[in-house]
Write an enzyme that holds these catalytic residues in place. Sequence first.
Site, PDB file in Angstrom:
ATOM      1  N   HIS A  71      16.549 -56.272   5.145  1.00  0.00           N
ATOM      2  CA  HIS A  71      17.588 -55.423   5.738  1.00  0.00           C
ATOM      3  C   HIS A  71      17.342 -55.190   7.232  1.00  0.00           C
ATOM      4  CE1 HIS A  71      17.813 -54.751   1.408  1.00  0.00           C
ATOM      5  NE2 HIS A  71      19.103 -54.570   1.612  1.00  0.00           N
ATOM      6  N   TYR A  75       4.820 -52.588   3.480  1.00  0.00           N
ATOM      7  CA  TYR A  75       5.784 -51.889   4.339  1.00  0.00           C
ATOM      8  C   TYR A  75       5.066 -51.415   5.609  1.00  0.00           C
ATOM      9  CZ  TYR A  75       9.703 -51.572   0.986  1.00  0.00           C
ATOM     10  OH  TYR A  75      10.753 -51.845   0.143  1.00  0.00           O
TER      11      TYR A  75
END
Length: 331
Positions: free
Chosen positions: A51, A320
Amino acid sequence: MPASLRAVPVTALLLGLGAAAPAVAQAPTPTQVIEAFEGVQGPIRTHRPSHPKGTCAAGFFEGTAEGARLSVSPTFGGQRIPTVIRFGVGGGPTAADTSRSTRSLSIRFQVPDGTPWDMANISVPIFGAPTPEALVEGLRVRRPDPATGRPNQEAINAFVAANPKTTLQGRLLAANAPPASWATTPYWGVSTFRFRGADGEVRPARWVFEPVAGTQRLSEEQTRSLPSDFLAEELRGRVAQGPAAFDMMLIFPQAGDDLNDPTAAWPDDRQRVSVGRLTVTEVAPGPGGACDRISFLALANAPGVEFSDDPTLRARPAPYALSQVKRTRPQ
Ligand code: HEM
């Protein structure tokens, strides 16, 4: 190297652990996860590998009485909690807003005790891989061959045949027209979490953010005619007229529903309870903003919302964080 061993950390093989262990691949390391993304998309420099295209927004969250009953997390206490929000588009950094990929809604709840709680949600109820191993293998097999600049289609076909669950999300996306607005699609957290209630009971649940404006999708004509960057402008115009809102619903499983496989959808008739409302009051005027440098770790365990045994949960925070370091360090 056989596929089942490719995900085993090299150190384990060097130590001989691979030979003694049963033929079960170990979870990939954070570095292996990031290398797998980079193998397909190139080095992470400025953008998230997932994204990458997005717009920052802000607002607040208010828990309901049912939320406070079902979770001891201060997020659901009923007070107005400021939120940093990021809306995103699945695909590359220039993915078209009219494409049949995922849209995303990431939220940082700035809870009063000072420990923020993050989550990342997507516009389909399932993920594209049942395990971290399958995610990494699926990326590795799509890495372009340096000789041809293209991935090996036969290897992809063999991977897909051996891992049919990795096709389910793509099929769902292909079957539905793209959302007409970031404010008119539901967003699912996908994985199952364990909610610790005020009564001390722990209940497994998934969640979805349902748009108060209702679900609206693009017509075929709009898909052809809209510019590829219409979503940010649409949201700015909408929120200038009044806030956009989403109701956070917990979804409770019945016997037989799979709690640990994020590619396994639960039937639509499962009990739902509204635990709070997210209200979007501001949208960044252009690229960048407060959400940009945040990594929505999704899984920093909030008290009152705990991990289930879904293996993709524990596999997320470390990559992440690694991705965030790579994309925010000085170039
Ligand atoms: C093994 C499982 C997973 C791995 C290894 C993984 C990995 C990653 C990484 C490395 C990032 C970039 C983070 C950053 O740079 O800040 C990311 C972002 C993201 N992931 Fe995952 N992911 C996994 C599962 C999921 C699942 C199940 C969902 C569905 C809810 C999801 C939704 C997202 C979204 C929406 C973003 C963008 C967040 C943002 O707006 O910043 N991921 N993922």
